[in-house]
Design a protein around this motif. Structure first.
Motif, mmCIF file in Angstrom:
data_model
loop_
_atom_site.group_PDB
_atom_site.id
_atom_site.type_symbol
_atom_site.label_atom_id
_atom_site.label_comp_id
_atom_site.label_asym_id
_atom_site.label_seq_id
_atom_site.Cartn_x
_atom_site.Cartn_y
_atom_site.Cartn_z
ATOM 1 N N ASP A 133 0.805 -1.222 0.000
ATOM 2 C CA ASP A 133 0.000 0.000 0.000
ATOM 3 C C ASP A 133 0.841 1.276 0.000
ATOM 4 O O ASP A 133 0.277 2.381 -0.047
ATOM 5 C CB ASP A 133 -0.935 0.014 1.218
ATOM 6 C CG ASP A 133 -2.004 -1.074 1.130
ATOM 7 O OD1 ASP A 133 -2.473 -1.343 0.009
ATOM 8 O OD2 ASP A 133 -2.337 -1.660 2.181
ATOM 9 N N ASP A 134 2.145 1.162 0.068
ATOM 10 C CA ASP A 134 2.997 2.355 0.026
ATOM 11 C C ASP A 134 2.909 3.025 -1.343
ATOM 12 O O ASP A 134 2.676 2.358 -2.362
ATOM 13 C CB ASP A 134 4.458 1.983 0.298
ATOM 14 C CG ASP A 134 4.711 1.593 1.733
ATOM 15 O OD1 ASP A 134 3.863 1.932 2.587
ATOM 16 O OD2 ASP A 134 5.737 0.945 2.002
ATOM 17 N N PRO A 135 3.111 4.355 -1.393
ATOM 18 C CA PRO A 135 3.165 5.001 -2.707
ATOM 19 C C PRO A 135 4.274 4.394 -3.554
ATOM 20 O O PRO A 135 5.361 4.104 -3.048
ATOM 21 C CB PRO A 135 3.476 6.465 -2.351
ATOM 22 C CG PRO A 135 3.056 6.624 -0.925
ATOM 23 C CD PRO A 135 3.289 5.292 -0.278
ATOM 24 N N ALA A 136 4.013 4.191 -4.826
ATOM 25 C CA ALA A 136 5.041 3.637 -5.715
ATOM 26 C C ALA A 136 6.268 4.536 -5.743
ATOM 27 O O ALA A 136 7.396 4.048 -5.887
ATOM 28 C CB ALA A 136 4.477 3.466 -7.124
ATOM 29 N N SER A 137 6.064 5.827 -5.566
ATOM 30 C CA SER A 137 7.190 6.769 -5.587
ATOM 31 C C SER A 137 8.173 6.513 -4.453
ATOM 32 O O SER A 137 9.352 6.866 -4.549
ATOM 33 C CB SER A 137 6.686 8.213 -5.521
ATOM 34 O OG SER A 137 5.884 8.406 -4.359
ATOM 35 N N SER A 138 7.703 5.866 -3.378
ATOM 36 C CA SER A 138 8.609 5.574 -2.258
ATOM 37 C C SER A 138 9.644 4.528 -2.648
ATOM 38 O O SER A 138 10.652 4.355 -1.960
ATOM 39 C CB SER A 138 7.814 5.091 -1.044
ATOM 40 O OG SER A 138 7.201 3.826 -1.298
ATOM 41 N N ALA A 139 9.395 3.815 -3.748
ATOM 42 C CA ALA A 139 10.351 2.801 -4.214
ATOM 43 C C ALA A 139 11.444 3.387 -5.104
ATOM 44 O O ALA A 139 12.406 2.677 -5.433
ATOM 45 C CB ALA A 139 9.609 1.709 -4.976
ATOM 46 N N LEU A 140 11.311 4.662 -5.495
ATOM 47 C CA LEU A 140 12.267 5.248 -6.442
ATOM 48 C C LEU A 140 13.718 5.208 -5.964
ATOM 49 O O LEU A 140 14.612 4.816 -6.732
ATOM 50 C CB LEU A 140 11.856 6.677 -6.788
ATOM 51 C CG LEU A 140 10.672 6.794 -7.747
ATOM 52 C CD1 LEU A 140 10.232 8.255 -7.879
ATOM 53 C CD2 LEU A 140 11.023 6.219 -9.115
ATOM 54 N N PRO A 141 14.012 5.613 -4.697
ATOM 55 C CA PRO A 141 15.413 5.513 -4.253
ATOM 56 C C PRO A 141 15.931 4.077 -4.278
ATOM 57 O O PRO A 141 17.096 3.836 -4.615
ATOM 58 C CB PRO A 141 15.371 6.073 -2.823
ATOM 59 C CG PRO A 141 14.143 6.921 -2.776
ATOM 60 C CD PRO A 141 13.164 6.234 -3.662
ATOM 61 N N LEU A 142 15.049 3.125 -3.933
ATOM 62 C CA LEU A 142 15.446 1.725 -3.959
ATOM 63 C C LEU A 142 15.657 1.242 -5.392
ATOM 64 O O LEU A 142 16.582 0.486 -5.679
ATOM 65 C CB LEU A 142 14.383 0.867 -3.274
ATOM 66 C CG LEU A 142 14.197 1.092 -1.775
ATOM 67 C CD1 LEU A 142 13.022 0.261 -1.263
ATOM 68 C CD2 LEU A 142 15.460 0.734 -1.016
#
Length: 407
Positions: free
Chosen positions: A210-219
């Motif tokens: 459920d996290d925003p997809a944008s939170s995966a960008l640094p990863l």
């Protein structure tokens, strides 16, 4: 043991590989995107020299000028998508695509290294264990004079540097060779991976469904460097899928709008092979309107008018690295029965050789490690696997030295 490996030159592992297509220092992000779309390459190499067209008068000087040409990085569609996801670039993607391609190259780290074709396999393995992610090898195409003549006749071509062509030596190439030499390492290869200290359990790239997809960008940026993916987990820590940079490589640039507006779980569905559902496309457009990201909305509408590249992601049979997205499958499934869009997993008690073969079968540089109930335990990579083989070589040579030394 080491003698047989040292006798193997890296050029032997590069036979039949395609020459690197390149971008020069004068290229833009848009140039990179156009080149990638027109080619079948997943990556375009970036060099610290200019590969533009030369006049007949300038050709001789150009040959000399390219003598110090070096590969300093590589660019893929996922890099460009990540760049376009930045808030300032979503506001005006057209201007962002005019930025120099150098903005996509990491400023720190030793991710690319050149090796001569006569370097040993062990030298290449040591570079990987030092943290180098990409190794560039020159391809032999004849004598010095013939190379010079070939370059002078092909200066506008994007595969020639220093009068030669080059190719990537990948971690997959190296692990495949180790599997072919597995009889030399049988004692280590049959051990379970949880006994070998190669499972990364501390720094796992993962986000919640459920996290925003944008939170995966640094990863995702880190995964591009390390050649892995971002795990998607549920509230109980179970692996339910992944967002793979290599899946993004098969997508259009308008996926940046989906990353900026959807959850991680929604993005998995959006980039699934076959293209996004119409309801998700409409949801992205509505959220772009809410955020007044007019230019990003125009980008989506422009692409939706082109049926051949309509916001879809497609797989290729000759991908350099595997891709993955959602359904979890364990050791024991054949490459034919497991789709390339599935996250590939093993267990802590799986043997090293089984995991190696599994990764190679699916053309992955990594395998997720899960418990019996599918709880995410960690990740094991090709670099971690190579560490065990390198230590085995050292132990074998030390034992031989002790036997020969006087008492």
């Amino acid at each position: 043991m080491a003698a047989s490996l040292l006798a193997r030159k890296v050029s032997d592992l590069c036979l039949g590989k395609p020459a690197l297509r390149s971008l020069s220092v004068s290229a833009t992000v848009g140039d990179a995107l156009t080149t990638l779309k027109r080619s079948r390459d997943n990556y375009i190499s970036f060099w610290n020299c200019n590969h533009g067209h030369f006049s007949e008068v300038d050709k001789v000087d150009a040959v000399a000028a390219l003598d110090d040409c070096r590969c300093v990085g590589k660019v893929c569609v996922a890099d460009i998508i990540g760049f376009l996801c930045k808030e300032e670039n979503l506001s005006n993607p057209g201007i962002a695509l005019q930025a120099p391609v150098s903005v996509l190259i990491p400023k720190t780290g030793d991710f690319v290294r050149h090796l001569e074709s006569n370097a040993s396999f062990v030298e290449a393995m040591d570079l990987i264990l030092e943290g180098v992610q990409n190794i560039v090898i020159p391809m032999e195409i004849g004598g010095k004079n013939s190379r010079k003549k070939l370059l002078q006749n092909n200066l506008s071509k994007s595969t020639f540097h220093n009068g030669r062509q080059y190719c990537w030596l990948t971690q997959e190439d190296m692990v495949r060779y180790l599997v072919n030499s597995i009889s030399l390492f049988s004692s280590a290869a049959v051990n379970p991976i949880n006994s070998l200290d190669i499972i990364n359990v501390q720094d796992i790239p993962a986000v919640h469904y459920d996290d925003p997809a944008s939170s995966a960008l640094p990863l995702l940026a880190k995964c591009l460097e390390m050649q892995t993916s971002v795990a998607i987990i549920d509230g109980d820590g179970k692996l339910i899928g992944e967002i793979s940079p290599y899946t993004l490589n098969s997508c259009d640039e308008d996926v940046a709008a989906a990353i900026a507006t959807l959850s991680a779980g929604e993005l998995m569905t959006y980039i699934d092979f076959g293209g996004p559902r119409e309801d998700l496309i409409q949801l992205v457009k509505e959220r772009l309107q809410e955020r007044k990201l007019v230019k990003a909305l125009e980008l989506m509408e422009d692409d939706s008018g082109n049926s051949s590249v309509s916001s879809s992601c497609s797989s290729s049979s000759d991908d350099e690295f595997g891709v993955g997205r959602s359904v979890v499958k364990s050791v024991g499934y054949s490459a034919r029965s497991v789709k390339r869009s599935e996250a590939i997993v093993c267990h802590p008690w799986s043997s090293l050789v089984a995991v190696m073969i599994q990764a190679l079968a699916h053309r992955m540089n990594y395998v997720w490690v899960v418990e019996e109930d599918q709880t995410l335990f960690g990740i094991v990579t090709f670099a971690g696997m190579m560490k065990i083989f390198r230590e085995t070589i050292e132990d074998h040579d030390l034992g031989k030295a002790l036997k020969k030394s006087p008492t």
